[in-house]
Design an enzyme around this catalytic site. Structure first.
Site, PDB file in Angstrom:
ATOM      1  N   GLY A  36      42.763  36.382  20.861  1.00 35.39           N
ATOM      2  CA  GLY A  36      42.840  35.814  22.218  1.00 35.39           C
ATOM      3  C   GLY A  36      41.491  35.932  22.910  1.00 35.39           C
ATOM      4  CG  HIS A  37      39.930  39.753  23.961  1.00 35.65           C
ATOM      5  ND1 HIS A  37      40.701  40.676  23.286  1.00 35.65           N
ATOM      6  CD2 HIS A  37      40.127  39.971  25.272  1.00 35.65           C
ATOM      7  CE1 HIS A  37      41.321  41.431  24.174  1.00 35.65           C
ATOM      8  NE2 HIS A  37      40.993  41.030  25.385  1.00 35.65           N
ATOM      9  CD  GLN A  61      42.540  46.289  35.099  1.00 35.33           C
ATOM     10  OE1 GLN A  61      41.392  45.969  35.379  1.00 35.33           O
ATOM     11  NE2 GLN A  61      43.302  45.510  34.347  1.00 35.33           N
TER      12      GLN A  61
HETATM   13  O1  PAF Z   1      42.428  41.030  31.586  1.00 33.87           O
HETATM   14  C1  PAF Z   1      41.774  42.077  31.450  1.00 33.87           C
HETATM   15  O2  PAF Z   1      41.445  42.511  30.348  1.00 33.87           O
HETATM   16  C2  PAF Z   1      41.373  42.857  32.698  1.00 33.87           C
HETATM   17  O3  PAF Z   1      42.362  42.801  33.668  1.00 33.87           O
HETATM   18  C3  PAF Z   1      40.006  42.445  33.263  1.00 33.87           C
HETATM   19  C4  PAF Z   1      40.012  41.010  33.742  1.00 33.87           C
HETATM   20  C5  PAF Z   1      38.933  42.619  32.203  1.00 33.87           C
HETATM   21  C6  PAF Z   1      39.646  43.321  34.454  1.00 33.87           C
HETATM   22  O4  PAF Z   1      39.570  44.663  34.099  1.00 33.87           O
END
Ligand code: PAF
Length: 283
Positions: A36-37, A61
């Site tokens: 996905g990345h 987060q």
């Molecule tokens: O989607 C993610 O991996 C994270 O929420 C992000 C956008 C890198 C922010 O830490």
């Protein structure tokens, strides 16, 4: 590929690139990279001259009882994947670099962050918006790439970019799935084989509802019920909601506007999310 850990070094490297007017694409990640990345990296490479990937497991987060300490990390493997994928700069700061001591300034998203995941993960999108805002300031990209699996994150970041005047194009890339349909996620590694099989119900449910939608069903309750009928193998359904594609609030029935059917469910102790967009045919 350059691996960089400080903001000062990153700015120096990017100044050289900007000097020759190159278009900078950016893929923010928390590492433990999967296909996905890599699809985000491929999209960036197709549209930009230089691709920057960040790897930073963002503490703000995660809630107090979430998986910050156990979040999967595999830096050397990620570094190789980035190099092989043609990334120009891998930015991997430590927590002190991103959140210096006495840090106290946060970005507070509004209504978009209150429904779906936001209702169950208080403070999550405040942490996401804050770190993404900081990363935008550090990298100053032209284009940023996010995966559609994190549908609400895309909406929150898109809103933030408009509200805070970031001159950045935000591109959402379709969710990449395992051959059996499971949405790729770094957290999939927590699943046992048996849990993984049961997790497939999420995608199956969403697809069944999308199928009925394409066949003409527009009643919100019925569409949700169709998806729910497939979800008996998950251990705890946190939410299954059909939301308006713009506001992320409960969609009006019958559907007359683009909507998204979004789910979050626990399989074992792993929380998984997925979604499907229900776009109305253009008249
Ligand atoms: O989607 C993610 O991996 C994270 O929420 C992000 C956008 C890198 C922010 O830490």
């Amino acid at each position: 590929m350059q691996t960089i850990t400080t903001v000062a070094e990153l700015r120096r490297a990017l100044a050289k690139v900007r000097h020759v007017d190159k278009r900078v694409g950016f893929v923010p990640t928390m590492g433990y990279l999967h296909d996905g990345h890599l699809a985000l990296v491929a999209a960036s490479r197709a549209q930009c001259d230089v691709t920057v990937v960040s790897i930073f497991v963002n503490p703000t987060q995660f809630g107090p009882n979430e998986d910050l300490s156990s979040y999967p990390r595999a830096f050397l493997r990620d570094e190789k994947l980035c190099r092989d994928a043609g990334v120009a700069i891998l930015f991997a700061p430590d927590a002190q670099e991103v959140y210096p001591s006495r840090f106290e300034t946060f970005v507070e998203p509004g209504e978009l962050a209150k429904s779906l995941c936001g209702a169950f993960r208080p403070g999550h999108f405040r942490g996401v918006a804050t770190v993404v805002c900081k990363l935008f300031n550090m990298v100053q990209p032209d284009v940023v790439f996010f995966g559609q699996k994190d549908f609400q994150q895309c909406a929150v970041v898109r809103r933030m970019a408009i509200d805070l005047n970031f001159p950045i194009e935000i591109v959402t890339v379709p969710t990449v799935r395992e051959p059996d349909g499971l949405a790729m996620s770094s957290r999939n590694r927590y699943l046992s084989e048996e849990e993984r099989r049961r997790a497939l119900a999420i995608n199956r449910g969403l697809l069944a509802a999308a199928h009925e939608f394409r066949s003409g069903e527009r009643n919100v309750e019925r569409l949700v019920a169709i998806a729910k009928g497939h979800l008996e193998t998950v251990d705890r359904l946190q939410y299954l909601e059909l939301v308006d594609g713009d506001t992320l609030k409960a969609a009006d029935s019958p559907l007359r506007r683009p909507a998204a059917l979004c789910a979050a469910a626990y399989v074992g102790s792993t929380r998984l999310i997925d979604n499907v967009i229900l776009a109305l045919p253009t008249p």
